[in-house]
Design an enzyme around this catalytic site. Structure first.
Site: not given
Ligand SMILES: NC(=O)C1=CN([C@@H]2O[C@H](COP(=O)(O)OP(=O)(O)OC[C@H]3O[C@@H](n4cnc5c(N)ncnc54)[C@H](O)[C@@H]3O)[C@@H](O)[C@H]2O)C=CC1
Ligand SMILES: CCCCCC(=O)/C=C/C=C\C/C=C\C/C=C\CCCC(=O)O
Length: 261
Positions: A16, A138, A151, A155
């Site tokens: 990710g 986030s 969640y 954040k």
């Molecule tokens: N994907 C999305 O839409 C968004 C993600 N985020 C944030 O970005 C960060 C990364 O998320 P993604 O890459 O999307 O998720 P992902 O699920 O693709 O990757 C997360 C990684 O963290 C690892 N992980 C999970 N729990 C763990 C633990 N207890 N100890 C060590 N490693 C652990 C997983 O094994 C995985 O490799 C997170 O903090 C998430 O909340 C924020 C906004 C949007």
């Molecule tokens: C399964 C849950 C994974 C959650 C990942 C995450 O953190 C996603 C959050 C994203 C945004 C929150 C919700 C809606 C808003 C998204 C974008 C707004 C952008 C507004 C703009 O200026 O376009």
């Protein structure tokens, strides 16, 4: 900008967003330690990165960031192997509303612990040379939804903690810049967890609303998040900054009134 001789630790770096950031750091010639719970994914990630960037530039440490002792050992192993630490990305995160206590542990408690450990290895307070920390929040911290209340709370917490620590760093001259990054939806496996009752518990009933939201606001590529991250790492003017990344506005910053939350 070259990050030659710099050493970075990235939690959740095996897939990710974390994986994209690790790739960018290696492209900029940093040494990178990937800290991740998922052994299979971490080992595969390291093998691919060794093939692309050569052996000795990237290490994988299996570690559950919510285990404080294990996280401490991961930081120590990093310094033992590479001799220093300059960049820490507290990125590991989950979206589990059913086991919400775990979500607080991984998304907030481990970010706090990871920040304090980073300071022990980088802050001038501890006789070290300084560095930079980026904590991953986030857009959910700004646009809360009924789909993921805990969640969202974690954040919010990451932003408050990071801004407060950034001020502390200035006041006590840690020599460490501390910033926070808030992506909107990103195309990673995390997004699929919205489908799963085991993750979302009773909030799984909102999954279609959640998907409509993704369609409305769009889904970003992990490479754009890595681009924002590299800016936070390399722009030495930034401390306490809250970077947002959305489809409509791209990479930009949240602004606050002086002394406001
Ligand atoms: N994907 C999305 O839409 C968004 C993600 N985020 C944030 O970005 C960060 C990364 O998320 P993604 O890459 O999307 O998720 P992902 O699920 O693709 O990757 C997360 C990684 O963290 C690892 N992980 C999970 N729990 C763990 C633990 N207890 N100890 C060590 N490693 C652990 C997983 O094994 C995985 O490799 C997170 O903090 C998430 O909340 C924020 C906004 C949007
Ligand atoms: C399964 C849950 C994974 C959650 C990942 C995450 O953190 C996603 C959050 C994203 C945004 C929150 C919700 C809606 C808003 C998204 C974008 C707004 C952008 C507004 C703009 O200026 O376009």
């Amino acid at each position: 900008m070259s990050l030659t001789e710099k050493v970075a630790l990235v939690t959740g770096g095996a897939q990710g967003i974390g994986r994209a950031v690790v790739q960018s750091l290696l492209q900029s010639s940093a040494k990178v330690v990937v800290v991740d719970l998922n052994k299979a994914c971490g080992e595969q990630c390291k093998a691919q990165l060794d093939a692309e960037f050569g052996e000795g530039n990237c290490t994988f440490i299996q570690c559950d960031v919510s285990d404080g002792d294990a996280l401490q050992d991961a930081f120590q192993s990093t310094v033992d192997q590479f001799g220093r630490l300059d960049i820490v990305i507290n990125n590991a995160g989950i979206a589990n509303e059913k086991n919400w206590e775990k979500t607080i542990q991984v998304n907030l408690t481990s970010v706090i612990k990871g920040t304090y450990l980073a300071l022990e290895h980088m802050s001038k307070e501890y006789g070290k040379e300084g560095g930079t920390i980026i904590n991953v929040s986030s857009m959910a911290a700004f646009l809360h939804s009924p789909h993921q209340p805990v969640y969202t709370a974690t954040k919010h917490g990451v932003i408050g903690f990071t801004r407060a620590m950034a001020d502390a760093s200035i006041q006590d001259d840690y020599g460490v810049r501390i910033n926070v990054l808030c992506p909107a939806f990103v195309d990673t496996p995390l997004l699929h967890s919205v489908e799963d009752e085991e993750n979302m518990g009773k909030f799984v009933k909102y999954k279609d609303d959640f998907k409509r939201s993704m369609t409305k606001f769009g889904v970003l590529k992990p490479s754009l998040i890595a681009e924002g991250m590299m800016r936070l790492i390399t722009d030495t003017s930034l401390n306490g900054a809250v970077m947002k990344i959305t489809c409509s506005k791209g990479i930009h910053f949240h602004t606050y009134e002086p002394m406001s939350a």
